[in-house]
Design a protein around this motif. Sequence first.
Motif, PDB file in Angstrom:
ATOM      1  N   MET A   1       0.840  -1.176   0.000  1.00  0.00           N
ATOM      2  CA  MET A   1       0.000   0.000   0.000  1.00  0.00           C
ATOM      3  C   MET A   1       0.872   1.220   0.000  1.00  0.00           C
ATOM      4  SD  MET A   1      -3.256  -0.531   2.516  1.00  0.00           S
ATOM      5  CE  MET A   1      -2.652  -1.984   3.331  1.00  0.00           C
ATOM      6  N   ASN A   2       0.556   2.148  -0.886  1.00  0.00           N
ATOM      7  CA  ASN A   2       1.347   3.375  -0.968  1.00  0.00           C
ATOM      8  C   ASN A   2       2.832   3.074  -1.128  1.00  0.00           C
ATOM      9  OD1 ASN A   2      -1.052   4.725  -0.586  1.00  0.00           O
ATOM     10  ND2 ASN A   2      -0.740   5.029   1.602  1.00  0.00           N
ATOM     11  N   GLY A   3       3.135   1.988  -1.816  1.00  0.00           N
ATOM     12  CA  GLY A   3       4.527   1.647  -2.067  1.00  0.00           C
ATOM     13  C   GLY A   3       5.234   1.011  -0.892  1.00  0.00           C
ATOM     14  N   THR A   4       4.503   0.740   0.194  1.00  0.00           N
ATOM     15  CA  THR A   4       5.130   0.194   1.392  1.00  0.00           C
ATOM     16  C   THR A   4       4.643  -1.225   1.627  1.00  0.00           C
ATOM     17  OG1 THR A   4       5.274   2.369   2.402  1.00  0.00           O
ATOM     18  CG2 THR A   4       5.417   0.487   3.864  1.00  0.00           C
TER      19      THR A   4
ATOM     20  N   GLN B   1      -4.839   4.652  14.012  1.00  0.00           N
ATOM     21  CA  GLN B   1      -3.843   5.554  13.422  1.00  0.00           C
ATOM     22  C   GLN B   1      -3.478   5.121  12.011  1.00  0.00           C
ATOM     23  OE1 GLN B   1      -1.084   5.301  16.856  1.00  0.00           O
ATOM     24  NE2 GLN B   1      -1.134   7.535  16.859  1.00  0.00           N
ATOM     25  N   ALA B   2      -3.349   3.821  11.798  1.00  0.00           N
ATOM     26  CA  ALA B   2      -3.016   3.331  10.464  1.00  0.00           C
ATOM     27  C   ALA B   2      -4.148   3.611   9.476  1.00  0.00           C
ATOM     28  CB  ALA B   2      -2.713   1.829  10.519  1.00  0.00           C
ATOM     29  N   ALA B   3      -5.382   3.526   9.932  1.00  0.00           N
ATOM     30  CA  ALA B   3      -6.527   3.812   9.068  1.00  0.00           C
ATOM     31  C   ALA B   3      -6.606   5.294   8.729  1.00  0.00           C
ATOM     32  CB  ALA B   3      -7.820   3.341   9.732  1.00  0.00           C
ATOM     33  N   GLY B   4      -6.146   6.143   9.639  1.00  0.00           N
ATOM     34  CA  GLY B   4      -6.048   7.571   9.359  1.00  0.00           C
ATOM     35  C   GLY B   4      -7.362   8.314   9.432  1.00  0.00           C
ATOM     36  N   ALA B   5      -7.268   9.629   9.230  1.00  0.00           N
ATOM     37  CA  ALA B   5      -8.447  10.489   9.325  1.00  0.00           C
ATOM     38  C   ALA B   5      -9.503  10.135   8.296  1.00  0.00           C
ATOM     39  CB  ALA B   5      -8.028  11.952   9.175  1.00  0.00           C
ATOM     40  N   GLY B   6      -9.091   9.654   7.127  1.00  0.00           N
ATOM     41  CA  GLY B   6     -10.039   9.335   6.079  1.00  0.00           C
ATOM     42  C   GLY B   6     -11.027   8.247   6.459  1.00  0.00           C
ATOM     43  N   HIS B   7     -10.600   7.335   7.314  1.00  0.00           N
ATOM     44  CA  HIS B   7     -11.472   6.250   7.769  1.00  0.00           C
ATOM     45  C   HIS B   7     -12.704   6.829   8.469  1.00  0.00           C
ATOM     46  CE1 HIS B   7     -12.638   2.359   9.400  1.00  0.00           C
ATOM     47  NE2 HIS B   7     -12.464   2.784  10.633  1.00  0.00           N
ATOM     48  N   TYR B   8     -12.495   7.818   9.316  1.00  0.00           N
ATOM     49  CA  TYR B   8     -13.599   8.474  10.018  1.00  0.00           C
ATOM     50  C   TYR B   8     -14.405   9.355   9.071  1.00  0.00           C
ATOM     51  CZ  TYR B   8     -16.079  11.290  13.502  1.00  0.00           C
ATOM     52  OH  TYR B   8     -17.052  11.934  14.239  1.00  0.00           O
TER      53      TYR B   8
ATOM     54  N   LEU C   1      -5.526  -7.137   8.583  1.00  0.00           N
ATOM     55  CA  LEU C   1      -5.264  -5.698   8.555  1.00  0.00           C
ATOM     56  C   LEU C   1      -4.593  -5.259   7.264  1.00  0.00           C
ATOM     57  CD1 LEU C   1      -4.097  -5.272  12.245  1.00  0.00           C
ATOM     58  CD2 LEU C   1      -6.273  -4.527  11.255  1.00  0.00           C
ATOM     59  N   GLU C   2      -3.586  -5.993   6.813  1.00  0.00           N
ATOM     60  CA  GLU C   2      -2.760  -5.540   5.701  1.00  0.00           C
ATOM     61  C   GLU C   2      -3.086  -6.214   4.374  1.00  0.00           C
ATOM     62  OE1 GLU C   2      -0.556  -9.084   7.466  1.00  0.00           O
ATOM     63  OE2 GLU C   2      -1.870  -7.476   8.156  1.00  0.00           O
ATOM     64  N   GLY C   3      -3.967  -7.196   4.376  1.00  0.00           N
ATOM     65  CA  GLY C   3      -4.233  -7.978   3.178  1.00  0.00           C
ATOM     66  C   GLY C   3      -4.919  -7.196   2.065  1.00  0.00           C
ATOM     67  N   GLU C   4      -4.900  -7.767   0.852  1.00  0.00           N
ATOM     68  CA  GLU C   4      -5.472  -7.114  -0.325  1.00  0.00           C
ATOM     69  C   GLU C   4      -6.940  -6.756  -0.114  1.00  0.00           C
ATOM     70  OE1 GLU C   4      -4.231  -6.014  -3.018  1.00  0.00           O
ATOM     71  OE2 GLU C   4      -2.240  -6.916  -3.182  1.00  0.00           O
ATOM     72  N   ARG C   5      -7.675  -7.577   0.597  1.00  0.00           N
ATOM     73  CA  ARG C   5      -9.085  -7.311   0.877  1.00  0.00           C
ATOM     74  C   ARG C   5      -9.308  -7.181   2.383  1.00  0.00           C
ATOM     75  NH1 ARG C   5      -8.508 -10.983  -3.119  1.00  0.00           N
ATOM     76  NH2 ARG C   5      -9.436 -10.489  -5.157  1.00  0.00           N
ATOM     77  N   GLY C   6      -8.300  -6.666   3.052  1.00  0.00           N
ATOM     78  CA  GLY C   6      -8.348  -6.540   4.498  1.00  0.00           C
ATOM     79  C   GLY C   6      -8.871  -5.195   4.965  1.00  0.00           C
ATOM     80  N   PHE C   7      -8.795  -4.992   6.256  1.00  0.00           N
ATOM     81  CA  PHE C   7      -9.372  -3.827   6.929  1.00  0.00           C
ATOM     82  C   PHE C   7      -8.897  -2.510   6.313  1.00  0.00           C
ATOM     83  CE2 PHE C   7      -9.670  -0.565  10.111  1.00  0.00           C
ATOM     84  CZ  PHE C   7     -10.742  -0.879  10.922  1.00  0.00           C
ATOM     85  N   LEU C   8      -7.584  -2.331   6.174  1.00  0.00           N
ATOM     86  CA  LEU C   8      -7.076  -1.035   5.731  1.00  0.00           C
ATOM     87  C   LEU C   8      -7.421  -0.742   4.283  1.00  0.00           C
ATOM     88  CD1 LEU C   8      -3.580  -0.795   7.472  1.00  0.00           C
ATOM     89  CD2 LEU C   8      -5.772   0.139   8.220  1.00  0.00           C
ATOM     90  N   ARG C   9      -7.317  -1.732   3.412  1.00  0.00           N
ATOM     91  CA  ARG C   9      -7.607  -1.503   1.994  1.00  0.00           C
ATOM     92  C   ARG C   9      -9.095  -1.230   1.759  1.00  0.00           C
ATOM     93  NH1 ARG C   9      -3.873  -2.555  -1.865  1.00  0.00           N
ATOM     94  NH2 ARG C   9      -1.940  -3.581  -1.217  1.00  0.00           N
ATOM     95  N   VAL C  10      -9.944  -1.920   2.497  1.00  0.00           N
ATOM     96  CA  VAL C  10     -11.379  -1.825   2.248  1.00  0.00           C
ATOM     97  C   VAL C  10     -12.011  -0.628   2.969  1.00  0.00           C
ATOM     98  CG1 VAL C  10     -13.595  -3.009   2.566  1.00  0.00           C
ATOM     99  CG2 VAL C  10     -11.578  -4.297   1.837  1.00  0.00           C
ATOM    100  N   LEU C  11     -11.573  -0.349   4.191  1.00  0.00           N
ATOM    101  CA  LEU C  11     -12.271   0.631   5.028  1.00  0.00           C
ATOM    102  C   LEU C  11     -11.573   1.980   5.134  1.00  0.00           C
ATOM    103  CD1 LEU C  11     -13.427  -1.605   8.030  1.00  0.00           C
ATOM    104  CD2 LEU C  11     -14.547  -1.197   5.845  1.00  0.00           C
ATOM    105  N   ALA C  12     -10.357   2.108   4.610  1.00  0.00           N
ATOM    106  CA  ALA C  12      -9.619   3.354   4.766  1.00  0.00           C
ATOM    107  C   ALA C  12      -9.151   3.858   3.407  1.00  0.00           C
ATOM    108  CB  ALA C  12      -8.419   3.147   5.693  1.00  0.00           C
TER     109      ALA C  12
END
Length: 460
Positions: free
Chosen positions: A6-9, A152-159, A241-252
């Motif tokens: 994600m984001n090159g990381t 914090q990893a989800a960031g402001a955009g999640h909210y 959390l980090e998977g292709e269809r995981g929490f961060l990719r889908v919800l943030a």
Amino acid sequence: MNGGTMNGTTQPGATRRLARFVTELSRDAVPEPVWHEAKRALVDWLAATLAGAGEADTDAVCRTAARLAPGTQATVVGRRERTTAPFAALINGFASHLQDYDDTFNPGDTTVHGSGPVWPVVFALAELGPVTGTQALLAFVAGFEVETRVGQAAGAGHYEVGWHVTGTTGHLGAAAAAARLLGLDELRCAYALGTSGTQAAGLKEVYGTNGKALHPGKAAMDGLLSGLLADEGFTSATTILEGERGFLRVLAPDPDPRLLVTELGTRWNLPANGYKAYPSGSLTHPTIDALRELRERHPFRPSDVESVRATVHPYAATVTGKVDPRTGLDAKFSLTHGAAVALLAARPGLTHFTDAGATDPATARMRDRIAVVVDEAMSKRGARVTVTLHDGRTLRAEVANNRGTPDNPLSDDELTAKFADVAGPCLGTEAASALVTRCWEADRLDDFGSLVRACAQVPA
């Protein structure tokens, strides 16, 4: 799949690394300030839960629990009835958030009410098996760190897109606490995180209703379920959390997965937790503090006030923008209401944020004199107020960090006083005093369940 980009990381195994942190956390690894903060969080969470325990909305959740799962294995804080462990977690989490009097982790990139989803899990499991005070505190520390790091990893955009962070990330924190107390190994802890992550939910559309307080309750209930399922061999994704269809990719929309594990075990979020001085949305508190400061410095009567101008961060103005609240829930997210109460009352309390408080004619008239303006340069924890009096005087005050935030914290004595305010009427003064002492000395308890049972209301 193990990891993702994600984001090159690339963060391979972030979920597993958090699971390892949870399962390997020891008392020696927790710095003393973090350890003490866990006790502060316990005192504050119990105060918030007791404040909501006797409300009619909590009655409804308790009646629902009795219809669905009659049982007596677990304590409901501040009440006489007992229920099953999952429903005790649900009710205690719900009650703790109902009055918006619970803790707030608010570093700027997210806002999480960290205790609400986690302590109910600790309480429920402490009555299902032997749990010491030290084990209980370690489970809370682990859960709090997991849920806030995910936030914090989800960031402001999640909210901003509509998720209630306490509901979503609270699922992960609750599961982490359950996994810790159940003694799960790293793999099964990761499974518990996976099961809780796939249940993560909480939409801001329900703000202003009972649905908001349901979020930490459901997070606690689902987190407890996730831990128990993993303990029985139930499997799930280990990359939730980090998977292709995981929490961060889908919800943030713009996550930073590095924050899941950066300085894990050396940088702690718990000392940055905040505790509320008033039972309303935390973003109303800087304005309340500034007005109370003016009243102390320049004694004036409410009738002397011609107009008030409150300058706050744009985000604060948006979240607390209910200018004409008609219910107590709306009043908690009305900056103009909080400001009006600060001008009318010696100290804003629970009664000011009820349905009756919201529709009080004197408060409504005062709200009409208050204007809210925004300033990008203000922090979420700050406010600047200008009060113009009928005699022509103009009074000004500015608060950089409201009371209860990490840079302007409530003392241990103030947290004890907050507890006494709500626990005394519910449990009795003597029982409340004994209970808060046990909270401050929780790590000395051989049986944390005895503290849990002391939170029940004794029949008259």
